[in-house]
Write a protein that holds these residues in place. Structure first.
Motif, PDB file in Angstrom:
ATOM      1  N   LEU A  93       0.662  -1.026  -0.010  1.00 21.05           N
ATOM      2  CA  LEU A  93       0.151   0.153  -0.016  1.00 21.05           C
ATOM      3  C   LEU A  93       0.824   1.198   0.011  1.00 21.05           C
ATOM      4  CD1 LEU A  93      -2.595  -1.058   2.792  1.00 21.05           C
ATOM      5  CD2 LEU A  93      -3.018  -1.079   0.317  1.00 21.05           C
ATOM      6  N   ASP A  96      -0.783   7.090   0.605  1.00 15.94           N
ATOM      7  CA  ASP A  96      -2.243   7.434   0.534  1.00 15.94           C
ATOM      8  C   ASP A  96      -3.132   6.364   0.703  1.00 15.94           C
ATOM      9  OD1 ASP A  96      -1.550  10.125   0.108  1.00 15.94           O
ATOM     10  OD2 ASP A  96      -2.261  10.093  -1.946  1.00 15.94           O
ATOM     11  N   GLU A  97      -3.111   5.276   0.028  1.00 15.70           N
ATOM     12  CA  GLU A  97      -3.735   4.115   0.428  1.00 15.70           C
ATOM     13  C   GLU A  97      -3.873   3.268   1.619  1.00 15.70           C
ATOM     14  OE1 GLU A  97      -3.164   2.151  -4.180  1.00 15.70           O
ATOM     15  OE2 GLU A  97      -1.637   1.751  -2.667  1.00 15.70           O
ATOM     16  N   ARG A 100      -6.096   5.564   3.739  1.00 13.60           N
ATOM     17  CA  ARG A 100      -7.319   5.280   3.436  1.00 13.60           C
ATOM     18  C   ARG A 100      -7.858   4.015   4.167  1.00 13.60           C
ATOM     19  NH1 ARG A 100      -6.575   4.738  -1.815  1.00 13.60           N
ATOM     20  NH2 ARG A 100      -7.500   6.976  -2.168  1.00 13.60           N
ATOM     21  N   ALA A 101      -6.935   3.122   4.176  1.00 14.88           N
ATOM     22  CA  ALA A 101      -7.272   1.630   4.669  1.00 14.88           C
ATOM     23  C   ALA A 101      -7.342   1.842   6.151  1.00 14.88           C
ATOM     24  CB  ALA A 101      -6.127   0.594   4.432  1.00 14.88           C
ATOM     25  N   ALA A 109      -7.825  -4.707   2.833  1.00  9.95           N
ATOM     26  CA  ALA A 109      -6.782  -3.936   2.273  1.00  9.95           C
ATOM     27  C   ALA A 109      -5.266  -4.286   2.715  1.00  9.95           C
ATOM     28  CB  ALA A 109      -6.812  -2.380   2.054  1.00  9.95           C
ATOM     29  N   PHE A 140      -6.313  12.333  -0.116  1.00 15.27           N
ATOM     30  CA  PHE A 140      -7.270  11.472  -0.911  1.00 15.27           C
ATOM     31  C   PHE A 140      -8.761  11.662  -0.704  1.00 15.27           C
ATOM     32  CE2 PHE A 140      -7.227   9.328   3.457  1.00 15.27           C
ATOM     33  CZ  PHE A 140      -8.495   8.793   3.465  1.00 15.27           C
TER      34      PHE A 140
END
Length: 206
Positions: A93, A96-97, A100-101, A109, A140
């Motif tokens: 990840l 940013d990912e 988000r997760a 994720a 994000f």
């Protein structure tokens, strides 16, 4: 303690890179994401470094941006997450990912990372929800693509302006982004700025 390496990339290996700094080669363990983004050997490079000192060793972990380095630090505050697992998560990840997760409690994720099972994924989202590194993934938009005339929070448009308005009211950027995105999903395409702000405040009040 070493916090940064600036020089020329000498060579790379499976999980490391050597940076030549004035004739001295420093070897830093790197995530696969960082290694993929490195320039060709011989070219200039700068790595943000986390120095880990043990009784019998000193290890350098290198990253191309501070967001990845900051997440590396924060991840290891969770029981069961050492350097190896933290790097595995960052391999899977992007910052940013990962933001988000954690913010949305997306255990699936996180579970895609090697070494992260269901229990650890739950622990990660539970313990890190309020500890997202400052500046890590603040731009994000959490739920799906925004309409063509409502640009993401990192740019301009009603979504970005609504997030900015909530941040100015004292909310964290990540909280504001998630709230505005949730409001956007309910208001439909091309919402007015005022409606987005009110909707975001309602989401934050829940």
């Amino acid at each position: 303690m070493i916090g940064k390496l600036s020089g020329r990339l000498d060579e790379t290996g499976e999980d490391w890179a050597m940076v030549d700094c004035g004739g001295v080669g420093y070897v830093a363990t790197c995530s696969a994401r960082t290694l993929r983004r490195l320039p060709a050997p011989g070219e200039a490079v700068a790595l943000v470094v986390e120095t880990v000192m043990r009784e019998d060793s000193i290890r350098l972990f290198g990253f191309l941006d501070k967001a990845e380095r900051d997440w590396f630090r924060v991840l290891q505050t969770v029981q069961g997450v050492g350097a190896k697992v933290a790097l595995a998560i960052l391999d899977t990840l992007a910052p940013d990912e990962l933001t988000r997760a954690v913010t949305l409690g997306d255990k699936a994720a996180l579970g895609r990372a090697s070494g992260v099972g269901p229990k650890l994924a739950l622990r990660l989202v539970t313990e890190l929800k309020d500890r997202v590194p400052a500046g890590a993934g603040t731009g994000f938009v959490a739920a799906g693509p925004a309409p063509s005339d409502a640009k993401p929070a990192g740019g301009t448009g009603p979504v970005a302006e609504a997030v900015s308005a909530l941040v100015n009211l004292g909310y964290k950027p990540v909280e504001a982004s998630v709230a505005v995105t949730a409001a956007l999903s309910k208001l439909g395409p091309a919402p007015e700025l005022g409606a987005l702000i009110r909707g975001g405040l309602k989401e934050l009040a829940k």
